[in-house]
Design an enzyme around this catalytic site. Structure first.
Site, PDB file in Angstrom:
ATOM      1  N   HIS A  16       0.829  -1.210   0.000  1.00 48.11           N
ATOM      2  CA  HIS A  16       0.000   0.000   0.000  1.00 48.11           C
ATOM      3  C   HIS A  16       0.868   1.267   0.000  1.00 48.11           C
ATOM      4  CE1 HIS A  16      -3.979  -1.848   0.255  1.00 48.11           C
ATOM      5  NE2 HIS A  16      -3.391  -2.776   0.989  1.00 48.11           N
ATOM      6  N   SER A  49      -4.930 -19.025 -26.135  1.00 44.13           N
ATOM      7  CA  SER A  49      -4.281 -19.307 -24.860  1.00 44.13           C
ATOM      8  C   SER A  49      -4.530 -20.759 -24.507  1.00 44.13           C
ATOM      9  CB  SER A  49      -4.853 -18.428 -23.751  1.00 44.13           C
ATOM     10  OG  SER A  49      -4.403 -18.926 -22.500  1.00 44.13           O
ATOM     11  N   SER A 109      -0.418 -13.011 -12.609  1.00 44.84           N
ATOM     12  CA  SER A 109      -0.482 -13.686 -13.912  1.00 44.84           C
ATOM     13  C   SER A 109      -0.804 -12.673 -15.006  1.00 44.84           C
ATOM     14  CB  SER A 109      -1.542 -14.784 -13.885  1.00 44.84           C
ATOM     15  OG  SER A 109      -2.849 -14.244 -13.778  1.00 44.84           O
ATOM     16  N   ASP A 154       4.062  -4.552 -10.915  1.00 36.73           N
ATOM     17  CA  ASP A 154       4.051  -5.902 -11.502  1.00 36.73           C
ATOM     18  C   ASP A 154       4.740  -5.928 -12.861  1.00 36.73           C
ATOM     19  OD1 ASP A 154       2.462  -6.134  -9.305  1.00 36.73           O
ATOM     20  OD2 ASP A 154       0.651  -6.747 -10.382  1.00 36.73           O
ATOM     21  N   TYR A 203     -10.304  -0.618  -0.458  1.00 35.89           N
ATOM     22  CA  TYR A 203      -9.157  -0.061  -1.177  1.00 35.89           C
ATOM     23  C   TYR A 203      -9.414   1.414  -1.508  1.00 35.89           C
ATOM     24  CZ  TYR A 203      -5.730   0.441  -4.988  1.00 35.89           C
ATOM     25  OH  TYR A 203      -4.705   0.854  -5.800  1.00 35.89           O
TER      26      TYR A 203
HETATM   27  P1  ADP Z   1      -3.496 -11.978 -11.002  1.00 34.11           P
HETATM   28  O1  ADP Z   1      -3.363 -11.633  -9.563  1.00 34.11           O
HETATM   29  O2  ADP Z   1      -3.143 -13.408 -11.272  1.00 34.11           O
HETATM   30  O3  ADP Z   1      -2.769 -11.017 -11.892  1.00 34.11           O
HETATM   31  P2  ADP Z   1      -5.743 -10.799 -12.317  1.00 34.11           P
HETATM   32  O4  ADP Z   1      -7.203 -10.877 -12.076  1.00 34.11           O
HETATM   33  O5  ADP Z   1      -5.072  -9.494 -12.284  1.00 34.11           O
HETATM   34  O6  ADP Z   1      -5.056 -11.837 -11.329  1.00 34.11           O
HETATM   35  O7  ADP Z   1      -5.433 -11.411 -13.751  1.00 34.11           O
HETATM   36  C1  ADP Z   1      -5.969 -12.646 -14.152  1.00 34.11           C
HETATM   37  C2  ADP Z   1      -6.416 -12.531 -15.597  1.00 34.11           C
HETATM   38  O8  ADP Z   1      -5.255 -12.451 -16.475  1.00 34.11           O
HETATM   39  C3  ADP Z   1      -7.160 -13.745 -16.083  1.00 34.11           C
HETATM   40  O9  ADP Z   1      -8.524 -13.663 -15.729  1.00 34.11           O
HETATM   41  C4  ADP Z   1      -6.945 -13.658 -17.591  1.00 34.11           C
HETATM   42  O10 ADP Z   1      -7.811 -12.701 -18.150  1.00 34.11           O
HETATM   43  C5  ADP Z   1      -5.532 -13.117 -17.689  1.00 34.11           C
HETATM   44  N1  ADP Z   1      -4.618 -14.243 -17.818  1.00 34.11           N
HETATM   45  C6  ADP Z   1      -3.778 -14.734 -16.881  1.00 34.11           C
HETATM   46  N2  ADP Z   1      -3.117 -15.818 -17.327  1.00 34.11           N
HETATM   47  C7  ADP Z   1      -3.558 -16.049 -18.579  1.00 34.11           C
HETATM   48  C8  ADP Z   1      -3.283 -17.031 -19.585  1.00 34.11           C
HETATM   49  N3  ADP Z   1      -2.406 -18.009 -19.374  1.00 34.11           N
HETATM   50  N4  ADP Z   1      -3.931 -16.940 -20.770  1.00 34.11           N
HETATM   51  C9  ADP Z   1      -4.805 -15.946 -20.982  1.00 34.11           C
HETATM   52  N5  ADP Z   1      -5.127 -15.008 -20.099  1.00 34.11           N
HETATM   53  C10 ADP Z   1      -4.526 -15.042 -18.906  1.00 34.11           C
HETATM   54 MG    MG Z   2      -3.121  -8.892 -11.871  1.00 35.92          MG
END
Ligand code: ADP
Ligand code: MG
Length: 368
Positions: A16, A49, A109, A154, A203
């Site tokens: 934060h 994907s 991710s 990130d 938040y």
């Molecule tokens: P995180 O904390 O993992 O970043 P988010 O909600 O910010 O969570 O992001 C997750 C989103 O990123 C998924 O719902 C999807 O839209 C996208 N994403 C993550 N990994 C993949 C993948 N391997 N292929 C396609 N989209 C992905």
């Molecule tokens: Mg994210």
């Protein structure tokens, strides 16, 4: 056909602080997203994907008219659209995404996908874009196209991370410093498997409280533009007129920034005990002053703190659930996993997911 890899990340300390123009200290981890790109002769982007079933087709000449539709492809399309809007000319291509970074588990991710896609699109179109700009463009894609209000951490660490290094980032200037993480240490992420619904309203409330704090301090100290500019001494001198709750929120942010700087010094001295102590203080501050912890996070941290080989443990990410980060000696990792998983399951009836990570290198072209 070429492939680009971009890693997920975990934040070691500095929670934060990003939206207060302060310091964070993430590390890139050894779980990555991979985008393989093959040129096409036409003006289409075909995006697949491995983790999803459908295939998406985008006409590059029409891309800037697109909007997010709450679909996984918002992230890669957002990156393409943001590159085009920034004036970059993209060539048609087929993109195949696959990822080891668990989705929605706090390991980012989304940034891993964005950055691997951005690197692939740039290479396929013979564009040279420096890493800082790539990070900012990926953040912009997530802010403006996907519609998620995220900081730069990130994407930045996905591009600038290094093996066996943590990265201290100044979120205001984007200056950064790489710090040694000993080879014998694992970054162990424990997922509580809960995400309390409070997160987004809380938040926004925290952000507003920080802004109220800034307004107050700026009256006494005209150079204050963000809580980053307020010292612990300033808090003592001028903070007494604040409502109790705002005072506590400010104290978290101000002390957390100081902890990140102290943590960087500790890593430079290879002083993991001190680093772990600062992680513990960070958790207490997030729990008591910022009030963004959750019972499950507190249980997980408490369980970890007693285990042999653990230097430090704290919640990581926005809070109200999600994950803890634990600095654990590699020789003790197996015992750590067993002990914490059993204890957590007993206390909460939930089975935690545990990811044993190492500080790893940022985005690069790779063989797959
Ligand atoms: P995180 O904390 O993992 O970043 P988010 O909600 O910010 O969570 O992001 C997750 C989103 O990123 C998924 O719902 C999807 O839209 C996208 N994403 C993550 N990994 C993949 C993948 N391997 N292929 C396609 N989209 C992905
Ligand atoms: Mg994210």
């Amino acid at each position: 056909m070429i492939t680009f890899r971009a890693p997920g990340r975990v934040n070691l300390i500095g929670e934060h602080t990003d939206y207060n123009a302060g310091f964070v200290m993430p590390a890139a981890i050894n779980l990555s997203a991979y985008t393989t790109i093959t040129p096409r002769d036409d003006r289409q982007l075909i995006i697949r994907s491995d983790n999803f079933e459908d295939e998406i087709e985008v006409d590059l000449d029409d891309a800037t008219n697109l909007a997010a539709r709450n679909h996984w492809s918002d992230y890669p399309i957002g990156v393409a659209v943001t590159l085009i809007r920034a004036g970059y000319q993209l060539r048609g291509a087929h993109l195949e995404i696959k990822s080891e970074v668990p989705m929605g588990s706090g390991l980012s991710s989304s940034a891993a996908v964005e950055v691997s896609v951005a690197c692939a699109l740039a290479a396929n179109s013979d564009l040279t874009i420096d890493r800082k700009e790539l990070a900012l463009l990926c953040q912009k894609a997530e802010n403006e196209f996907v519609g998620a209000r995220v900081g730069i951490m990130d994407q930045f660490v996905a591009l600038f991370g290094e093996e066996r290094r943590a990265l201290m980032l100044d979120c205001r200037s984007l200056e950064y410093k790489l710090l040694p993480v000993p080879e014998s240490v694992r970054l162990v992420v424990c997922n509580t498997m809960v995400n309390h619904a409070l997160a987004s309203s809380a938040y926004n409330e925290r952000r507003a409280q920080c802004e109220a704090g800034v307004k107050h301090f700026a009256k006494h100290l005209p150079h204050v533009k963000a809580l980053r500019d307020v010292t612990l001494q300033d808090l003592e001198t001028y903070g007494r007129g604040l409502p109790e709750v705002i005072y506590c929120r400010c104290r978290h942010v101000i002390s957390e920034n100081a902890r990140v700087l102290a943590a960087a010094e500790a890593l430079e001295r290879h002083d993991l005990q001190r680093f772990g102590q600062l992680m513990a203080e960070s958790h207490v501050s997030l729990r008591d002053d910022y009030e963004v912890s959750a019972r499950e996070l507190d249980v997980m941290v408490e369980l970890a703190t007693g285990v042999a080989g653990v230097y430090g443990s704290r919640m990581t990410g926005g809070g109200f659930g999600g994950c803890t980060i634990n600095l654990v000696d590699s020789e003790h990792v197996e015992n750590f996993q067993r002990t914490v998983a059993e204890g957590y399951e007993q206390a909460t009836k939930l089975k935690p997911e545990i990811y044993v990570c190492e500080a790893s290198k940022g985005a690069e072209q790779t063989d797959i």
